[in-house]
Design a protein around this motif. Structure first.
Motif, PDB file in Angstrom:
ATOM      1  N   TYR A  66      -8.890  11.997 -18.117  1.00 35.36           N
ATOM      2  CA  TYR A  66     -10.190  12.201 -17.486  1.00 35.36           C
ATOM      3  C   TYR A  66     -10.082  12.281 -15.964  1.00 35.36           C
ATOM      4  N   TYR A  67      -9.306  11.382 -15.359  1.00 29.96           N
ATOM      5  CA  TYR A  67      -9.272  11.315 -13.900  1.00 29.96           C
ATOM      6  C   TYR A  67      -8.478  12.465 -13.280  1.00 29.96           C
ATOM      7  N   VAL A  68      -7.648  13.115 -14.048  1.00 27.01           N
ATOM      8  CA  VAL A  68      -7.010  14.349 -13.589  1.00 27.01           C
ATOM      9  C   VAL A  68      -8.001  15.498 -13.674  1.00 27.01           C
ATOM     10  N   ASN A  69      -8.662  15.620 -14.801  1.00 23.70           N
ATOM     11  CA  ASN A  69      -9.563  16.753 -14.996  1.00 23.70           C
ATOM     12  C   ASN A  69     -10.807  16.679 -14.124  1.00 23.70           C
ATOM     13  N   MET A  70     -11.259  15.475 -13.834  1.00 22.61           N
ATOM     14  CA  MET A  70     -12.366  15.348 -12.895  1.00 22.61           C
ATOM     15  C   MET A  70     -11.965  15.856 -11.514  1.00 22.61           C
ATOM     16  N   MET A  71     -10.744  15.571 -11.098  1.00 18.88           N
ATOM     17  CA  MET A  71     -10.283  16.060  -9.796  1.00 18.88           C
ATOM     18  C   MET A  71     -10.109  17.574  -9.819  1.00 18.88           C
ATOM     19  N   ARG A  72      -9.664  18.127 -10.933  1.00 17.98           N
ATOM     20  CA  ARG A  72      -9.565  19.589 -11.041  1.00 17.98           C
ATOM     21  C   ARG A  72     -10.948  20.218 -10.842  1.00 17.98           C
ATOM     22  N   ALA A  73     -11.946  19.660 -11.497  1.00 21.05           N
ATOM     23  CA  ALA A  73     -13.300  20.185 -11.359  1.00 21.05           C
ATOM     24  C   ALA A  73     -13.821  20.011  -9.940  1.00 21.05           C
ATOM     25  N   TRP A  74     -13.548  18.878  -9.344  1.00 21.41           N
ATOM     26  CA  TRP A  74     -13.972  18.614  -7.968  1.00 21.41           C
ATOM     27  C   TRP A  74     -13.319  19.627  -7.023  1.00 21.41           C
ATOM     28  N   TYR A  75     -12.035  19.912  -7.261  1.00 21.85           N
ATOM     29  CA  TYR A  75     -11.333  20.886  -6.428  1.00 21.85           C
ATOM     30  C   TYR A  75     -12.003  22.262  -6.530  1.00 21.85           C
ATOM     31  N   LEU A 102     -14.907  32.044  -7.265  1.00 23.59           N
ATOM     32  CA  LEU A 102     -15.917  32.429  -8.249  1.00 23.59           C
ATOM     33  C   LEU A 102     -15.350  33.176  -9.457  1.00 23.59           C
ATOM     34  N   PRO A 103     -14.375  34.088  -9.295  1.00 26.55           N
ATOM     35  CA  PRO A 103     -13.834  34.775 -10.484  1.00 26.55           C
ATOM     36  C   PRO A 103     -13.244  33.829 -11.532  1.00 26.55           C
ATOM     37  N   TRP A 104     -12.824  32.654 -11.134  1.00 22.85           N
ATOM     38  CA  TRP A 104     -12.304  31.701 -12.110  1.00 22.85           C
ATOM     39  C   TRP A 104     -13.396  31.259 -13.073  1.00 22.85           C
ATOM     40  N   LEU A 105     -14.644  31.366 -12.645  1.00 23.13           N
ATOM     41  CA  LEU A 105     -15.767  31.042 -13.529  1.00 23.13           C
ATOM     42  C   LEU A 105     -16.310  32.289 -14.215  1.00 23.13           C
ATOM     43  N   ASP A 150     -10.414  26.008 -18.765  1.00 21.79           N
ATOM     44  CA  ASP A 150     -10.856  25.419 -20.026  1.00 21.79           C
ATOM     45  C   ASP A 150     -12.337  25.077 -19.923  1.00 21.79           C
ATOM     46  N   VAL A 151     -12.998  24.972 -21.061  1.00 27.18           N
ATOM     47  CA  VAL A 151     -14.455  24.828 -21.089  1.00 27.18           C
ATOM     48  C   VAL A 151     -14.924  23.582 -20.348  1.00 27.18           C
ATOM     49  N   TRP A 152     -14.253  22.456 -20.559  1.00 29.65           N
ATOM     50  CA  TRP A 152     -14.694  21.217 -19.914  1.00 29.65           C
ATOM     51  C   TRP A 152     -14.644  21.340 -18.401  1.00 29.65           C
ATOM     52  N   THR A 153     -13.518  21.839 -17.877  1.00 36.63           N
ATOM     53  CA  THR A 153     -13.383  21.968 -16.428  1.00 36.63           C
ATOM     54  C   THR A 153     -14.348  23.016 -15.884  1.00 36.63           C
ATOM     55  N   HIS A 154     -14.523  24.098 -16.620  1.00 33.59           N
ATOM     56  CA  HIS A 154     -15.481  25.144 -16.236  1.00 33.59           C
ATOM     57  C   HIS A 154     -16.878  24.548 -16.049  1.00 33.59           C
ATOM     58  N   ASN A 155     -17.350  23.837 -17.057  1.00 35.89           N
ATOM     59  CA  ASN A 155     -18.709  23.287 -16.987  1.00 35.89           C
ATOM     60  C   ASN A 155     -18.828  22.161 -15.972  1.00 35.89           C
ATOM     61  N   LYS A 156     -17.806  21.337 -15.865  1.00 35.94           N
ATOM     62  CA  LYS A 156     -17.859  20.233 -14.904  1.00 35.94           C
ATOM     63  C   LYS A 156     -17.814  20.772 -13.476  1.00 35.94           C
ATOM     64  N   THR A 157     -17.080  21.846 -13.264  1.00 35.19           N
ATOM     65  CA  THR A 157     -17.060  22.486 -11.944  1.00 35.19           C
ATOM     66  C   THR A 157     -18.459  22.955 -11.569  1.00 35.19           C
ATOM     67  N   ARG A 173     -22.782  28.617 -17.262  1.00 37.35           N
ATOM     68  CA  ARG A 173     -22.392  27.504 -18.120  1.00 37.35           C
ATOM     69  C   ARG A 173     -22.042  27.999 -19.523  1.00 37.35           C
ATOM     70  N   ILE A 174     -21.026  27.405 -20.087  1.00 38.76           N
ATOM     71  CA  ILE A 174     -20.619  27.719 -21.454  1.00 38.76           C
ATOM     72  C   ILE A 174     -21.202  26.656 -22.372  1.00 38.76           C
ATOM     73  N   ARG A 175     -21.959  27.088 -23.359  1.00 40.12           N
ATOM     74  CA  ARG A 175     -22.689  26.138 -24.192  1.00 40.12           C
ATOM     75  C   ARG A 175     -21.827  25.469 -25.244  1.00 40.12           C
ATOM     76  N   SER A 176     -20.773  26.142 -25.674  1.00 46.58           N
ATOM     77  CA  SER A 176     -19.926  25.544 -26.696  1.00 46.58           C
ATOM     78  C   SER A 176     -18.571  26.208 -26.686  1.00 46.58           C
ATOM     79  N   GLN A 177     -17.587  25.536 -27.258  1.00 46.08           N
ATOM     80  CA  GLN A 177     -16.253  26.111 -27.367  1.00 46.08           C
ATOM     81  C   GLN A 177     -16.290  27.397 -28.197  1.00 46.08           C
ATOM     82  N   LYS A 178     -17.076  27.391 -29.258  1.00 48.05           N
ATOM     83  CA  LYS A 178     -17.180  28.565 -30.111  1.00 48.05           C
ATOM     84  C   LYS A 178     -17.703  29.755 -29.341  1.00 48.05           C
TER      85      LYS A 178
END
Length: 247
Positions: free
Chosen positions: A175-184, A197-200, A206-213, A235-240
Motif C-alpha cells: 500500500y505505501y509504495v502504491n500510494m506514493m506512485r499515485a502521489w507522484y 496526462l497520457p498515462w491516464l 494499473d487500475v488502482w494507481t490510475h484511480n488513486k492518482t 475514472r475507471i469504474r471496474s477492472q472488467k
C-alpha cells in the motif's frame, strides 16, 4: 509510557532521555494512530518541530556522530531524529552513504517522507543512479523514498518524461509504495501535465494507481477546476471495464 532501557552508548541514552523530556502523552496517542505499521509503545510522542529543533542543536556534535552510527533505533522519534540529522550533512558522498545505510531501517511513511539531505539538490545527475537502485529494492520504504526523491527534485527543471516510466514500472502489492506512485503521478499532472496526462488517457497504469492518482489530483489545489472535471471523467469504474476498453 516508560522509557525503554538500552545497552546503547551513553551518548545514545542521553539523546533518548532528551526525547522523553519533550514527550507529549496526548500527542503520543494521536500520532501513533497515524502510523498503523508501528507498535504504539515505540512512539514517544514528540512533535515534529521539537524534533527538528533538537536535530539542529545536535548537528555536528560528537553525540550526534555516535547516535548516527547506532542502528537500529527502537523509537519512532529516534528514527525521525536520525533522518533530520542527515539533512545537515554537507558532503554529498557522506550524505548518500549515510542515507543508504539508514533506509533499510525506515519502517513507516512518516520518517520516509520527512527528510532529504539538502546537499542532494546540488547533485541531481549523480543522485539518479541511487534513485534507480532504490526503485529496484525489495524494501518497501526504500522504494517509496526513491519515488519521493523523483517527486521532490525531478518534476521541475530537471524533469525528463522517462522518469514517469520509472515510477510506472514499479510493481508492488504494498500500500505505501502504491500510494506514493499515485502521489507522484498526481503531482506530475500539476507540474508536467503534457507528459503525465497520457498515462491516464491511454490507461497505462494499473487500475488502482490510475484511480488513486485521479483522486489525489482532484483533491489538489494545484490542479485547475476545468482539469479536475476532465480527470473525473477518466475514472475507471471496474477492472472488467478497464479490460474491455483496452481490448
Amino acid at each position: 509510557m516508560m522509557q525503554k532501557g538500552s545497552d546503547k552508548m551513553p551518548e545514545v541514552d542521553a539523546i533518548r532521555a532528551q526525547l522523553f523530556v519533550l514527550q507529549d502523552k496526548e500527542y503520543q496517542v494521536f500520532y501513533s494512530r497515524l502510523m498503523p505499521t508501528l507498535p504504539p509503545e515505540t512512539v514517544i510522542g514528540v512533535r515534529v518541530p521539537l524534533l527538528r529543533r533538537l536535530a539542529k542543536q545536535l548537528a555536528d556534535t560528537p553525540e550526534a556522530e555516535v547516535f548516527l552510527q547506532e542502528l537500529p533505533h527502537f523509537y519512532y522519534e529516534e528514527n525521525a531524529l536520525h533522518a533530520f540529522l542527515l539533512e545537515s550533512v554537507r558532503d554529498y558522498g557522506t550524505a548518500l552513504a549515510a542515507t543508504e545505510r539508514f533506509l533499510p531501517y525506515v519502517d513507516n511513511w512518516a520518517v520516509c517522507d520527512c527528510f532529504s539531505p539538502k546537499v542532494f539538490a546540488q547533485h541531481k545527475p549523480e543522485l539518479l543512479c541511487a534513485i534507480r537502485r532504490w526503485l529496484g529494492s525489495d524494501q518497501v520504504y526504500t522504494v517509496r523514498y526513491g519515488i519521493g526523491m523523483l517527486m521532490r527534485y525531478y518534476l521541475d527543471d530537471a524533469f525528463r518524461p522517462e522518469y514517469l516510466a520509472w515510477v510506472a514500472a514499479v510493481h508492488s502489492e504494498e500500500y505505501y509504495v502504491n500510494m506514493m506512485r499515485a502521489w507522484y503521478f498526481a503531482t506530475a499532472l500539476a507540474k508536467q501535465p503534457a507528459a503525465a496526462l497520457p498515462w491516464l488517457t491511454e490507461k497505462r497504469l494499473d487500475v488502482w494507481t490510475h484511480n488513486k492518482t485521479i483522486q489525489k489530483a482532484v483533491e489538489s489545489y494545484r490542479i485547475p477546476p476545468e482539469q479536475k472535471q476532465a480527470l473525473r471523467a477518466l475514472r475507471i469504474r471496474s477492472q472488467k471495464l478497464c479490460e474491455e476498453r483496452c481490448v
